[in-house]
Design an enzyme around this catalytic site. Structure first.
Site, short mmCIF file in Angstrom:
data_model
loop_
_atom_site.label_atom_id
_atom_site.label_comp_id
_atom_site.label_asym_id
_atom_site.label_seq_id
_atom_site.Cartn_x
_atom_site.Cartn_y
_atom_site.Cartn_z
CD1 TRP A 167 21.89 -46.33 -50.97
CD2 TRP A 167 21.23 -44.52 -49.93
NE1 TRP A 167 21.73 -46.53 -49.68
CE2 TRP A 167 21.24 -45.64 -48.96
CE3 TRP A 167 20.83 -43.27 -49.27
CZ2 TRP A 167 21.41 -45.33 -47.66
CZ3 TRP A 167 20.77 -43.03 -47.96
CH2 TRP A 167 20.97 -44.16 -47.12
CG ASP A 168 20.64 -44.51 -58.09
OD1 ASP A 168 21.65 -43.85 -57.92
OD2 ASP A 168 20.30 -45.48 -58.64
#
Lengths: 411, 411
Positions: A167-168
């Protein structure tokens, strides 16, 4: 690096993965990226993995090709310098500034409202955890989305977190995209804007984009965990006779027919098709539905051969497959690291020399510029104060003496 | 959607996840995105999950807000139309075209060399598997990078694939970034270029950017698997007294002190620090090194309380935590789906109405336009042939009759 963005100056006030990768991607496409940090390093400056001397391999990997200025961000004057950097006017020569990437809180001293008073057309891309401003990191957002319960062997109910901060990373690349898009819009209209990119929204939207959300809504419950089985098609890890693990997959009709051909399974699969009165060739979903019948055939076919036999046969036959290999083997793999022209051995702030990548994409018609290492913390402090904020040597000296800024020596 | 990119017309010839998400992100920021597909659907048109009527929830999730034209891509004339679409001149009104996103093979009928003859300043962003042009998909690249062996419980040696196609997603967002960056460069110099984005390079570079590659090189072997333990800091899943699983993490000193405070562990941890002669507060790495000593303290603290007790205490105390929840709970979570203003219930090509997201980022000062569903396959065929290729109604009719193009009715 490439120079597509050589006319951009971007300021980054960030930590961890998402916002720093945004700046990294911009820098590797040619933008001047100035990262400011707390003197002594922000919360990510000592993140593992570490070199033997304590330098962070993580930090120096994520900040390649940037410039560094160290500020005392708990002092009013240090904060003011950060604000002035983010909102500095365009430099001479038609270059674009007023581009700020950050994960600082939405309502703090780097709020858009505050910064816009200093530069009305500022573009600010802000990485957030939860969209409401509350704390969230990749690990906690991922847990909330349901993925850890869908991941891992079907016979083990324990949730499995991903090791890759997916997600980062997605957020970082998406932020780079939105920053450049907002610049295009500003070039046309003169207007700046704040773009908020919360991991929670990026996670929720992505799970919806891929169909997971609608699937769960229709079924009333999320997809059950199923180990390494590829959902809705054919694919899984298989063990060869010599104990290697290979990933095989067949989504398209061609991928399927090639796999059967090389594994010499066409006859047995045809018999199964006749028994079931279906065709696996046309509908990949049927291969998934009946995978419990298909797997034993493939397991036997893999078990009867070595990886050394299968690899060239798969390649020659156009099969979609891959070996599971540990990272030490990946480093020796000419396709990934060893002979990869995107990598170059450079000396890093840790003092170590090792191969590091430039831009992740390749532009065949352009020359790949040298890979630039990360700066030492505060390496460019004086240069940035002079060039971007037009400060005199005397003023810069005063800031050092007052502990508001520091150079690479920490003072 | 937003309109940052409303002056762009992008053509997409794609399948699966990476290239389609690139087009999706562009469309949701306002670009006109025209996707061409094989009549009857490409290899991803029936990918699971499916609606009851057989429509792909995956396809309709990944193609929201695009226009669709269906071509017979095995016919010379159909291929020529694809080439002409990708290279069509800029439309009137100062809009930019000549922007092509694809995962078609590097040396096929959509090679850059071929296309550039039709439009010399074409920007083509090409998703690839392996950088050498050989077949690779998210699953096989991931296996080659070593991640599946680092993922999952430490007591189970089986490789664990990720369920989220992280490499595809990162590639899609990065491609959107490079496309807009190349457009910025073209606006300044008039030059187009091909940008090749192989999953293999994006994977290898990312593992290097995060420090995994250097770590493995220094250690001689990759990081061992360690379940859900956060590497180099403190964090893991813990079970509450009522059997819920919560993720807790503490990287910064503040995150650590808050967690100890709320869990009432400050005293026990201070005793452990005294015994070991170290401070966990300053160095998050020590929390990782000594995690076997710390975990039992936290396990007891969690086991002594219910999730209903801990959740508000964590929130009030500023602890960084999150509950593991299945996706059906995520759908009911107001922060993710239920009340998320990025989502809107629309009717999709499957005939189903369900909530779908627009742009993944939010621009507070702009109005979020309506979420646009995916087109039906071929829904815009005639309109695109007329508007983009300036074809007459007679010519379009002839192409339908010859089976070179088809509309939403499949003919």
């Amino acid at each position: 690096m490439y120079d597509l963005l050589k006319e951009l100056r971007v300021v980054e006030g960030s930590a961890f993965v998402a916002a720093p990768t945004c700046g990294l991607y911009l820098a590797q496409m040619g933008a001047e990226v100035i990262r400011f940090d707390q003197i002594g390093g922000g919360p990510d400056f000592r993140r593992w993995p570490l070199a033997e001397n304590g330098s962070s391999l993580y930090w120096e990997g994520l900040n390649k090709g940037k410039k560094s200025i160290a500020l005392n961000l708990s002092s009013p004057e240090g904060r003011q310098i950060a604000q002035r950097l983010a909102t500095a006017p365009d430099p001479a020569g038609g270059r674009d500034a007023g581009l700020f990437v950050t994960n600082f809180p939405v309502d703090g001293f780097l709020s858009y409202e505050t910064l816009q008073k200093l530069r009305s057309d500022l573009i600010c891309v802000r990485v957030m955890g939860w969209a409401d401003g509350s704390q969230g990191m990749d690990y906690t957002i991922n847990a909330a989305l349901g993925l850890p319960q869908m991941t891992g062997p079907a016979d083990d109910p324990r949730p499995v977190n991903h090791v890759l901060a997916a997600w980062d990373l997605l957020t970082g690349a998406y932020c780079a995209f939105t920053l450049v898009s907002a610049l295009l819009a500003r070039m046309r209209t003169g207007e700046g804007r704040e773009i908020r990119a919360p991991l929670s929204d990026i996670g929720a939207a992505t799970m919806a984009n891929l169909g997971f959300a609608a699937e769960t809504q229709l079924a009333g419950q999320q997809r059950p965990r199923m180990g390494n089985d590829i959902f809705g098609a054919f694919g899984r890890d298989f063990r060869t006779g010599d104990g290697q693990t290979l990933m095989l997959l067949a989504i398209t009709p061609k991928q399927w027919s090639k796999a059967l051909e090389v594994l010499d399974l066409s006859g047995e699969v045809a018999a199964l098709e006749a028994e079931l009165g279906i065709s696996f060739a046309v509908d990949e979903g049927l291969r998934f539905t009946h995978r419990a019948r298909l797997y034993p055939l493939f397991e036997r076919a893999f078990a009867g051969r070595t990886a050394a036999e299968l690899a060239p046969a798969f390649d020659a036959g156009g099969v979609t497959w891959g070996a599971y290999q540990p990272m030490e083997a990946a480093l020796a793999d000419p396709r990934l690291y060893k002979d990869n022209p995107a990598f170059e051995t450079v000396r890093h702030p840790s003092g170590l020399s090792y191969p590091a990548p430039g831009a992740m994409a390749t532009i065949p018609q352009d020359v790949r510029g040298r890979v630039r290492p990360a700066p030492r913390l505060g390496e460019n402090t004086d240069e940035i104060l002079a060039e971007v904020l037009d400060m005199s040597a005397g003023e810069i000296g005063r800031l050092h003496d007052a502990g508001v800024v520091a150079g690479a020596d920490g003072r």
